[in-house]
Scaffold this motif. Structure first.
Motif, PDB file in Angstrom:
ATOM      1  N   CYS A   1      45.874  12.813 -39.369  1.00 30.98           N
ATOM      2  CA  CYS A   1      46.952  13.354 -40.220  1.00 30.98           C
ATOM      3  C   CYS A   1      47.571  14.609 -39.605  1.00 30.98           C
ATOM      4  O   CYS A   1      48.766  14.877 -39.816  1.00 30.98           O
TER       5      CYS A   1
ATOM      6  N   ARG B   1      54.728  13.331 -43.061  1.00 27.98           N
ATOM      7  CA  ARG B   1      54.502  14.272 -41.953  1.00 27.98           C
ATOM      8  C   ARG B   1      55.146  15.624 -42.247  1.00 27.98           C
ATOM      9  O   ARG B   1      54.514  16.673 -42.094  1.00 27.98           O
TER      10      ARG B   1
ATOM     11  N   THR C   1      55.918  16.899 -45.094  1.00 28.35           N
ATOM     12  CA  THR C   1      55.190  17.518 -46.202  1.00 28.35           C
ATOM     13  C   THR C   1      53.877  18.115 -45.709  1.00 28.35           C
ATOM     14  O   THR C   1      53.480  19.209 -46.121  1.00 28.35           O
ATOM     15  N   MET C   2      53.209  17.403 -44.798  1.00 30.01           N
ATOM     16  CA  MET C   2      51.935  17.906 -44.256  1.00 30.01           C
ATOM     17  C   MET C   2      52.122  19.214 -43.501  1.00 30.01           C
ATOM     18  O   MET C   2      51.216  20.055 -43.479  1.00 30.01           O
TER      19      MET C   2
ATOM     20  N   ALA D   1      49.572  21.886 -44.808  1.00 27.23           N
ATOM     21  CA  ALA D   1      48.557  22.372 -43.866  1.00 27.23           C
ATOM     22  C   ALA D   1      48.762  23.842 -43.531  1.00 27.23           C
ATOM     23  O   ALA D   1      47.794  24.603 -43.418  1.00 27.23           O
TER      24      ALA D   1
ATOM     25  N   ASP E   1      54.349  18.917 -53.247  1.00 24.30           N
ATOM     26  CA  ASP E   1      53.869  18.468 -51.934  1.00 24.30           C
ATOM     27  C   ASP E   1      52.593  17.640 -52.070  1.00 24.30           C
ATOM     28  O   ASP E   1      52.424  16.620 -51.401  1.00 24.30           O
TER      29      ASP E   1
ATOM     30  N   LEU F   1      51.535  13.491 -51.027  1.00 20.75           N
ATOM     31  CA  LEU F   1      50.309  12.974 -50.413  1.00 20.75           C
ATOM     32  C   LEU F   1      49.689  11.899 -51.296  1.00 20.75           C
ATOM     33  O   LEU F   1      49.320  10.825 -50.818  1.00 20.75           O
TER      34      LEU F   1
ATOM     35  N   ALA G   1      47.734   9.612 -45.164  1.00 24.28           N
ATOM     36  CA  ALA G   1      47.654  10.259 -46.486  1.00 24.28           C
ATOM     37  C   ALA G   1      46.217  10.342 -46.979  1.00 24.28           C
ATOM     38  O   ALA G   1      45.785  11.379 -47.495  1.00 24.28           O
TER      39      ALA G   1
ATOM     40  N   ALA H   1      44.382  12.981 -45.091  1.00 24.39           N
ATOM     41  CA  ALA H   1      44.822  14.308 -45.521  1.00 24.39           C
ATOM     42  C   ALA H   1      44.171  14.686 -46.850  1.00 24.39           C
ATOM     43  O   ALA H   1      43.711  15.821 -47.026  1.00 24.39           O
TER      44      ALA H   1
END
Length: 199
Positions: free
Chosen positions: A24, A82, A84-85, A89, A102, A106, A141, A144
């Motif tokens: 992820c 991606r 959103t990650m 993150a 967000d 996920l 997802a 993550a």
């Protein structure tokens, strides 16, 4: 080079090895929102299919072009996850809480991932074919969600260099990794620290 370790090129043209530590986060190096748009490599489904062959999914079982079928709408959803990650993150790496919106992205993306199987004729591990874009989305997802909701979340890091924003999972035994790559940011830090001591 080990599967999952990527050879990246910095804006300066410098090439270096980078291991994101999990799929992820590995997906983040394909581009992203805002300043990361200049690194975008996923323009069409075939781009993602090519990129996946060197990803951590290929560590589980090899991926060939015949095995991967990605629709344009699936690619758009993967890129949304991606992007959103990047936000999620980064927030977590800095000890902040990600936005509810967000986290819902996920959650809504956690479709069933690809299924590994053993070839009855050879006993070799492979992916049940075809691997779809929805399954790729689900794999990223779900990983993550497991990362953010599990014990390893404390090892989610952003490179400690002032001019680098790469995110990674610290898989080192002591849990003391600070740099995206010792070859790049870690080495620059050493050189700068050495110069500072000499002056």
């Amino acid at each position: 080079m080990r599967v999952g370790t990527r050879l990246l090129t910095a804006a300066t043209g410098e090439r270096f090895r980078f291991d994101a530590g999990c799929f992820c986060l590995e997906l983040l190096i394909t581009g992203g929102p805002g300043p990361y748009q200049r690194y975008e490599i996923l323009h069409e489904p075939a781009d993602l299919a090519r990129w996946l062959k060197g990803s951590r999914l290929a560590e589980v079982a090899p991926l060939s072009g015949d095995d991967i079928r990605i629709q344009p709408a699936e690619l758009r959803r993967i890129k949304r996850l991606r992007d959103t990650m990047w936000s999620v993150a980064k927030a977590v790496a800095h000890g902040e809480r990600p936005s509810s919106a967000d986290l819902e992205v996920l959650n809504d993306s956690a479709e069933p991932p690809p299924r590994p199987r053993l070839d009855p004729a050879t006993g070799v591990r492979q992916w049940a074919s075809p691997v779809t874009g929805g399954q790729i989305l689900g794999a990223a997802a779900r990983e993550a969600i497991e990362l953010l909701g599990g014990d390893r979340v404390e090892r989610l890091r952003e490179c400690a260099a002032d001019d680098c924003s790469l995110l990674f999972l610290d898989t080192s035994r002591p849990g003391s990794r600070r740099w995206c790559s010792m070859q790049r940011c870690g080495n620059r830090h050493k050189v700068n620290a050495h110069r500072a001591r000499r002056t």
